[in-house]
Design a protein around this motif. Structure first.
Motif, PDB file in Angstrom:
ATOM      1  N   GLY A   1      -1.557  -2.553  29.155  1.00 50.23           N
ATOM      2  CA  GLY A   1      -0.740  -2.437  30.053  1.00 50.23           C
ATOM      3  C   GLY A   1      -0.906  -1.333  30.419  1.00 50.23           C
ATOM      4  O   GLY A   1      -1.059  -0.224  29.331  1.00 50.23           O
ATOM      5  N   ARG A   2       0.508  -0.076  30.667  1.00 54.22           N
ATOM      6  CA  ARG A   2       0.223   1.425  30.623  1.00 54.22           C
ATOM      7  C   ARG A   2       1.109   1.919  29.383  1.00 54.22           C
ATOM      8  O   ARG A   2       1.875   1.082  29.608  1.00 54.22           O
ATOM      9  CB  ARG A   2       0.652   2.373  32.345  1.00 54.22           C
ATOM     10  CG  ARG A   2       0.993   3.777  32.331  1.00 54.22           C
ATOM     11  CD  ARG A   2       1.160   3.960  33.149  1.00 54.22           C
ATOM     12  NE  ARG A   2      -0.131   4.445  34.106  1.00 54.22           N
ATOM     13  CZ  ARG A   2      -1.159   4.899  34.036  1.00 54.22           C
ATOM     14  NH1 ARG A   2      -1.218   5.815  33.467  1.00 54.22           N
ATOM     15  NH2 ARG A   2      -2.509   4.765  35.142  1.00 54.22           N
ATOM     16  N   TYR A   3       1.018   2.279  28.816  1.00 53.64           N
ATOM     17  CA  TYR A   3       1.490   3.074  27.556  1.00 53.64           C
ATOM     18  C   TYR A   3       1.126   4.670  28.023  1.00 53.64           C
ATOM     19  O   TYR A   3       0.090   5.853  27.412  1.00 53.64           O
ATOM     20  CB  TYR A   3       0.525   2.442  26.272  1.00 53.64           C
ATOM     21  CG  TYR A   3       1.443   3.149  25.077  1.00 53.64           C
ATOM     22  CD1 TYR A   3       2.382   3.236  24.858  1.00 53.64           C
ATOM     23  CD2 TYR A   3       0.582   4.133  24.041  1.00 53.64           C
ATOM     24  CE1 TYR A   3       3.153   2.682  23.815  1.00 53.64           C
ATOM     25  CE2 TYR A   3       1.278   4.231  23.142  1.00 53.64           C
ATOM     26  CZ  TYR A   3       2.385   3.433  22.571  1.00 53.64           C
ATOM     27  OH  TYR A   3       2.983   4.123  21.488  1.00 53.64           O
ATOM     28  N   TYR A   4       2.631   5.397  28.169  1.00 53.36           N
ATOM     29  CA  TYR A   4       2.906   6.875  28.521  1.00 53.36           C
ATOM     30  C   TYR A   4       2.209   7.362  29.397  1.00 53.36           C
ATOM     31  O   TYR A   4       2.105   6.313  30.777  1.00 53.36           O
ATOM     32  CB  TYR A   4       2.785   7.929  27.306  1.00 53.36           C
ATOM     33  CG  TYR A   4       3.820   6.801  26.659  1.00 53.36           C
ATOM     34  CD1 TYR A   4       4.993   7.549  26.498  1.00 53.36           C
ATOM     35  CD2 TYR A   4       3.365   6.493  24.972  1.00 53.36           C
ATOM     36  CE1 TYR A   4       5.845   7.194  25.383  1.00 53.36           C
ATOM     37  CE2 TYR A   4       4.619   6.468  24.380  1.00 53.36           C
ATOM     38  CZ  TYR A   4       5.542   6.881  24.863  1.00 53.36           C
ATOM     39  OH  TYR A   4       6.699   6.468  23.487  1.00 53.36           O
ATOM     40  N   ASP A   5       1.359   7.935  29.337  1.00 57.00           N
ATOM     41  CA  ASP A   5      -0.362   8.124  30.512  1.00 57.00           C
ATOM     42  C   ASP A   5      -1.719   7.986  30.313  1.00 57.00           C
ATOM     43  O   ASP A   5      -2.334   8.196  30.496  1.00 57.00           O
ATOM     44  CB  ASP A   5      -0.184   9.981  30.013  1.00 57.00           C
ATOM     45  CG  ASP A   5      -1.005  10.484  28.662  1.00 57.00           C
ATOM     46  OD1 ASP A   5      -1.036   9.458  27.759  1.00 57.00           O
ATOM     47  OD2 ASP A   5      -1.783  11.476  28.463  1.00 57.00           O
ATOM     48  N   ILE A   6      -1.588   6.589  29.608  1.00 50.79           N
ATOM     49  CA  ILE A   6      -2.555   5.861  29.485  1.00 50.79           C
ATOM     50  C   ILE A   6      -2.844   4.269  30.174  1.00 50.79           C
ATOM     51  O   ILE A   6      -1.531   3.453  29.601  1.00 50.79           O
ATOM     52  CB  ILE A   6      -2.901   5.190  28.216  1.00 50.79           C
ATOM     53  CG1 ILE A   6      -2.977   6.800  27.090  1.00 50.79           C
ATOM     54  CG2 ILE A   6      -4.790   5.720  27.532  1.00 50.79           C
ATOM     55  CD1 ILE A   6      -3.029   6.820  25.706  1.00 50.79           C
ATOM     56  N   ALA A   7      -3.681   4.033  30.651  1.00 49.52           N
ATOM     57  CA  ALA A   7      -4.002   2.994  32.141  1.00 49.52           C
ATOM     58  C   ALA A   7      -4.208   2.282  30.705  1.00 49.52           C
ATOM     59  O   ALA A   7      -5.393   2.719  29.726  1.00 49.52           O
ATOM     60  CB  ALA A   7      -5.018   3.173  33.094  1.00 49.52           C
ATOM     61  N   PRO A   8      -4.353   1.240  31.073  1.00 51.73           N
ATOM     62  CA  PRO A   8      -5.022  -0.006  29.757  1.00 51.73           C
ATOM     63  C   PRO A   8      -5.956  -0.335  30.144  1.00 51.73           C
ATOM     64  O   PRO A   8      -6.770  -0.034  30.713  1.00 51.73           O
ATOM     65  CB  PRO A   8      -4.262  -1.349  30.688  1.00 51.73           C
ATOM     66  CG  PRO A   8      -3.190  -1.318  31.359  1.00 51.73           C
ATOM     67  CD  PRO A   8      -3.601   0.309  31.777  1.00 51.73           C
ATOM     68  N   THR A   9      -6.302  -0.319  28.768  1.00 54.88           N
ATOM     69  CA  THR A   9      -8.128  -0.862  28.441  1.00 54.88           C
ATOM     70  C   THR A   9      -8.415  -1.715  27.739  1.00 54.88           C
ATOM     71  O   THR A   9      -9.948  -1.766  26.990  1.00 54.88           O
ATOM     72  CB  THR A   9      -8.496   0.673  26.567  1.00 54.88           C
ATOM     73  OG1 THR A   9      -7.661  -0.180  25.813  1.00 54.88           O
ATOM     74  CG2 THR A   9      -7.683   2.147  27.449  1.00 54.88           C
ATOM     75  N   GLY A  10      -8.171  -2.607  27.148  1.00 49.08           N
ATOM     76  CA  GLY A  10      -8.355  -3.601  26.838  1.00 49.08           C
ATOM     77  C   GLY A  10      -8.596  -3.743  25.090  1.00 49.08           C
ATOM     78  O   GLY A  10      -8.890  -4.831  24.217  1.00 49.08           O
ATOM     79  N   LYS A  11      -8.149  -2.507  24.324  1.00 43.19           N
ATOM     80  CA  LYS A  11      -8.422  -2.268  22.671  1.00 43.19           C
ATOM     81  C   LYS A  11      -7.633  -2.619  22.551  1.00 43.19           C
ATOM     82  O   LYS A  11      -6.234  -3.459  22.499  1.00 43.19           O
ATOM     83  CB  LYS A  11      -8.707  -0.781  22.607  1.00 43.19           C
ATOM     84  CG  LYS A  11      -9.647  -0.185  22.810  1.00 43.19           C
ATOM     85  CD  LYS A  11     -10.034   1.629  22.351  1.00 43.19           C
ATOM     86  CE  LYS A  11     -10.034   2.109  21.724  1.00 43.19           C
ATOM     87  NZ  LYS A  11     -10.291   3.652  20.948  1.00 43.19           N
ATOM     88  N   ARG A  12      -8.388  -3.598  21.299  1.00 37.01           N
ATOM     89  CA  ARG A  12      -7.350  -4.256  20.127  1.00 37.01           C
ATOM     90  C   ARG A  12      -6.915  -3.289  19.181  1.00 37.01           C
ATOM     91  O   ARG A  12      -7.450  -2.734  18.457  1.00 37.01           O
ATOM     92  CB  ARG A  12      -8.069  -5.128  19.358  1.00 37.01           C
ATOM     93  CG  ARG A  12      -7.292  -5.959  18.201  1.00 37.01           C
ATOM     94  CD  ARG A  12      -6.399  -7.752  19.148  1.00 37.01           C
ATOM     95  NE  ARG A  12      -5.779  -8.392  18.643  1.00 37.01           N
ATOM     96  CZ  ARG A  12      -4.102  -9.217  18.464  1.00 37.01           C
ATOM     97  NH1 ARG A  12      -4.143  -8.682  19.010  1.00 37.01           N
ATOM     98  NH2 ARG A  12      -3.847  -9.443  17.582  1.00 37.01           N
ATOM     99  N   LEU A  13      -5.443  -3.645  18.847  1.00 33.17           N
ATOM    100  CA  LEU A  13      -4.976  -2.051  17.992  1.00 33.17           C
ATOM    101  C   LEU A  13      -4.370  -2.470  17.067  1.00 33.17           C
ATOM    102  O   LEU A  13      -3.957  -3.557  16.514  1.00 33.17           O
ATOM    103  CB  LEU A  13      -4.246  -0.836  19.287  1.00 33.17           C
ATOM    104  CG  LEU A  13      -4.608  -0.249  19.766  1.00 33.17           C
ATOM    105  CD1 LEU A  13      -3.895   0.694  20.654  1.00 33.17           C
ATOM    106  CD2 LEU A  13      -5.927   0.734  19.801  1.00 33.17           C
ATOM    107  N   ARG A  14      -4.938  -1.828  15.226  1.00 33.21           N
ATOM    108  CA  ARG A  14      -4.464  -2.422  13.891  1.00 33.21           C
ATOM    109  C   ARG A  14      -3.485  -0.810  13.443  1.00 33.21           C
ATOM    110  O   ARG A  14      -3.861  -0.129  13.723  1.00 33.21           O
ATOM    111  CB  ARG A  14      -5.260  -2.994  13.612  1.00 33.21           C
ATOM    112  CG  ARG A  14      -4.883  -3.037  12.338  1.00 33.21           C
ATOM    113  CD  ARG A  14      -6.025  -4.354  11.368  1.00 33.21           C
ATOM    114  NE  ARG A  14      -6.997  -4.974  11.931  1.00 33.21           N
ATOM    115  CZ  ARG A  14      -6.196  -6.031  12.263  1.00 33.21           C
ATOM    116  NH1 ARG A  14      -5.021  -6.778  11.467  1.00 33.21           N
ATOM    117  NH2 ARG A  14      -7.200  -7.327  12.745  1.00 33.21           N
TER     118      ARG A  14
END
Length: 142
Positions: A86-99
């Motif tokens: 989903g949108r995170y601040y000014d960033i459109a969804p990327t599908g990236k998995r974060l850790r």
């Protein structure tokens, strides 16, 4: 000490699911969170990041890997993972998995968390997505 550990686990679970009321109920009214540079924020500063995370990372999960208690101090070692859908601040969804890996030291006073000291071993989610600091100070773990 068991009640202190249970309190910290309850706070982490509430934060993880974005439950601001339950998270706040675990904190003293004067609670502050300090980062590695000694800068501090209050609950009101964290709420926007909690809301943004709930939208952007609906599968966000924090695993508490280790807890150490000594008197009124509770230390946690955690790993948070999430997928950017989903949108995170000014960033459109990327599908990236974060850790993100984190060690937190919590001081308990009067049955509530009075202070938290954070050491994050990886960049926050905003930094992982963009290579830039987050637009607010609330991006400790995403």
């Amino acid at each position: 000490m068991e009640e202190n550990e249970a309190l910290v686990r309850r706070a982490w679970a509430a934060y993880d699911r974005g439950d601001e009321a339950e998270f706040g109920a675990c904190l003293s009214p004067r609670w502050r969170e300090y980062d590695a540079e000694g800068d501090s924020i209050a609950l009101v500063d964290i709420v926007p990041g909690m809301k943004a995370s709930r939208v952007a990372f609906p599968d966000k999960h924090t695993e508490i890997q280790q807890v150490v208690c000594e008197g009124n101090i509770v230390v946690t070692r955690t790993t948070t993972t999430a997928t950017h859908t989903g949108r995170y601040y000014d960033i459109a969804p990327t599908g990236k998995r974060l850790r993100s890996h984190e060690i937190s030291i919590h001081r308990i006073e009067g049955g509530l968390i009075a202070e938290t000291f954070q050491e994050t071993g990886t960049a926050g989610f905003y930094m992982q997505l963009t290579g830039r600091p987050a637009p607010s100070q609330t991006d400790n773990i995403g």
